[in-house]
Design an enzyme around this catalytic site. Structure first.
Site, PDB file in Angstrom:
ATOM      1  N   GLU A 133       0.841  -1.208   0.000  1.00  0.00           N
ATOM      2  CA  GLU A 133       0.000   0.000   0.000  1.00  0.00           C
ATOM      3  C   GLU A 133       0.870   1.250   0.000  1.00  0.00           C
ATOM      4  O   GLU A 133       2.094   1.187   0.066  1.00  0.00           O
ATOM      5  CB  GLU A 133      -0.892   0.035   1.248  1.00  0.00           C
ATOM      6  CG  GLU A 133      -2.378  -0.223   0.992  1.00  0.00           C
ATOM      7  CD  GLU A 133      -3.081   0.896   0.234  1.00  0.00           C
ATOM      8  OE1 GLU A 133      -2.414   1.841  -0.237  1.00  0.00           O
ATOM      9  OE2 GLU A 133      -4.315   0.819   0.097  1.00  0.00           O
ATOM     10  N   ARG A 173      -6.619   1.178  12.596  1.00  0.00           N
ATOM     11  CA  ARG A 173      -5.251   1.427  12.131  1.00  0.00           C
ATOM     12  C   ARG A 173      -5.283   2.499  11.060  1.00  0.00           C
ATOM     13  O   ARG A 173      -6.337   2.773  10.470  1.00  0.00           O
ATOM     14  CB  ARG A 173      -4.597   0.153  11.597  1.00  0.00           C
ATOM     15  CG  ARG A 173      -5.263  -0.431  10.346  1.00  0.00           C
ATOM     16  CD  ARG A 173      -4.408  -1.550   9.762  1.00  0.00           C
ATOM     17  NE  ARG A 173      -5.044  -2.244   8.661  1.00  0.00           N
ATOM     18  CZ  ARG A 173      -5.079  -1.816   7.401  1.00  0.00           C
ATOM     19  NH1 ARG A 173      -4.527  -0.650   7.093  1.00  0.00           N
ATOM     20  NH2 ARG A 173      -5.664  -2.531   6.453  1.00  0.00           N
ATOM     21  N   ASN A 202      -4.524   3.938   7.342  1.00  0.00           N
ATOM     22  CA  ASN A 202      -4.633   3.175   6.100  1.00  0.00           C
ATOM     23  C   ASN A 202      -4.109   3.868   4.843  1.00  0.00           C
ATOM     24  O   ASN A 202      -3.554   3.190   3.990  1.00  0.00           O
ATOM     25  CB  ASN A 202      -6.087   2.779   5.849  1.00  0.00           C
ATOM     26  CG  ASN A 202      -6.231   1.758   4.756  1.00  0.00           C
ATOM     27  OD1 ASN A 202      -5.518   0.765   4.741  1.00  0.00           O
ATOM     28  ND2 ASN A 202      -7.155   1.981   3.830  1.00  0.00           N
ATOM     29  N   GLU A 235     -12.246  -4.859   9.817  1.00  0.00           N
ATOM     30  CA  GLU A 235     -13.055  -4.610   8.626  1.00  0.00           C
ATOM     31  C   GLU A 235     -14.531  -4.912   8.875  1.00  0.00           C
ATOM     32  O   GLU A 235     -15.216  -5.529   8.057  1.00  0.00           O
ATOM     33  CB  GLU A 235     -12.518  -5.409   7.430  1.00  0.00           C
ATOM     34  CG  GLU A 235     -11.064  -5.095   7.111  1.00  0.00           C
ATOM     35  CD  GLU A 235     -10.520  -5.856   5.913  1.00  0.00           C
ATOM     36  OE1 GLU A 235     -11.322  -6.522   5.230  1.00  0.00           O
ATOM     37  OE2 GLU A 235      -9.298  -5.787   5.661  1.00  0.00           O
ATOM     38  N   ASN A 237     -10.412   4.827   2.159  1.00  0.00           N
ATOM     39  CA  ASN A 237      -9.248   4.833   1.275  1.00  0.00           C
ATOM     40  C   ASN A 237      -9.128   6.213   0.667  1.00  0.00           C
ATOM     41  O   ASN A 237     -10.111   6.904   0.444  1.00  0.00           O
ATOM     42  CB  ASN A 237      -9.351   3.750   0.205  1.00  0.00           C
ATOM     43  CG  ASN A 237      -8.611   2.488   0.604  1.00  0.00           C
ATOM     44  OD1 ASN A 237      -7.371   2.486   0.669  1.00  0.00           O
ATOM     45  ND2 ASN A 237      -9.345   1.438   0.912  1.00  0.00           N
ATOM     46  N   ASP A 272      -9.950   0.955  -4.098  1.00  0.00           N
ATOM     47  CA  ASP A 272      -8.831   1.145  -3.178  1.00  0.00           C
ATOM     48  C   ASP A 272      -8.174   2.491  -3.509  1.00  0.00           C
ATOM     49  O   ASP A 272      -8.774   3.321  -4.174  1.00  0.00           O
ATOM     50  CB  ASP A 272      -7.863  -0.034  -3.285  1.00  0.00           C
ATOM     51  CG  ASP A 272      -7.205  -0.381  -1.960  1.00  0.00           C
ATOM     52  OD1 ASP A 272      -6.780   0.551  -1.250  1.00  0.00           O
ATOM     53  OD2 ASP A 272      -7.109  -1.573  -1.625  1.00  0.00           O
TER      54      ASP A 272
END
Length: 296
Positions: free
Chosen positions: A17, A98, A100, A119, A145, A194
């Protein structure tokens, strides 16, 4: 038109990521390893540093340092020593979350998102960090995202990934966010939206997790182009290289069965393709924003 993608670095990331081009290299993370990575295309070398906890991104600051989003807070990362120093705690009241994804706008403000690590719960949010501190601007999303910020600073792009929504919010000069609208809806059979990235023409590029492709959308939400990748879980792209015309895509092995991994030998690797358009230079986190973090 964009050209086909090819693997340029063997990473085998569980959850690659946060790609970002700065200091003549492509920086990114493996959230679940957890690790910070740097790919130098000139030498084709890949460096890796262990992170103290799940790390969502690393971004450059005006003073030459690197800011990292690690579970529980913003950190200063020093690649010379591999050390992480806490700059500001984030979401101490939401221990299941967390960090992201993130970006820096033209004013040097840091924008970042959080998500429920399981999630499941709508506990994720999007934050703006600037000279005034860290402010929550969007709340109640399970998996955020983005964000990505338009060149004129007037639009904030972000996703509600589980809902399949690509969203755009209006912004004023001070970073206040209003008027969220749906730019595109992604059918879950096609994957999940994403990380978003903008190009120099103001178009939005998104990775499709479980969709095996990158998509380019016009500012009005019209789908302009798709780039297939030989990996199902495409997480985000960043523009880099000469003229910022190479698109680098991070991918993930997370959630893939043994059979899927066997069919996708490059799952979790770093890919690159000619985007056919230039990206936008990545701004650096301003000194005023760093000062606004306050005591850790």
């Amino acid at each position: 038109m964009p050209a086909g993608a090819e693997a340029v670095a063997r990473v085998a990331a569980t959850l690659g990521e946060g790609p970002a081009w700065f200091d003549d290299a492509l920086w990114f993370v493996d959230i679940k390893a957890p690790a910070v990575l740097r790919f130098d295309p000139a030498s084709a070398t890949l460096n890796r540093w262990r992170a103290p906890d799940q790390v969502g991104w690393v971004l450059p600051a005006e003073d030459g340092s690197i800011v990292a989003g690690v579970k529980g807070g913003l950190h200063r990362f020093d690649p010379a020593t591999g050390g992480f120093a806490l700059l500001a705690a984030v979401e101490a009241d939401r221990p299941g979350n967390r960090l992201n994804d993130a970006t820096v706008d033209a004013a040097g403000r840091l924008w970042f998102g959080t998500m429920d690590d399981a999630e499941d719960a709508p506990s994720g949010a999007i934050y703006r960090a600037d000279a005034g501190g860290i402010a929550r601007v969007i709340d109640g999303v399970c998996i955020t995202n983005g964000p990505a910020v338009s060149a004129d600073g007037r639009t904030l792009y972000h996703h509600d990934t589980l809902a399949g929504l690509v969203l755009a919010s209006d912004m004023d000069a001070g970073g206040a966010v209003t008027g969220t609208r749906v730019l595109a809806r992604i059918d879950p059979r096609d994957g999940y939206p994403d990380g978003p990235t903008l190009d120099a023409e103001g178009c939005l590029w998104i990775g499709l997790f479980a969709g095996g492709e990158v998509r380019r959308y016009a500012p009005d939400g019209t789908l302009l182009a798709t780039v297939p990748l030989p990996a199902a879980n495409v997480t985000k792209i960043a523009f880099g290289g000469a003229g910022l015309r190479t698109a680098y895509a991070t991918t993930a092995r997370k959630g893939l069965s043994a059979a899927a991994l066997a069919a996708q030998p490059h799952a979790g690797d770093l890919f690159a393709f000619d985007a056919g358009v230039a990206g936008m230079p990545l701004p650096r986190v301003s000194m005023a924003t760093l000062a606004g973090f306050g005591p850790a």
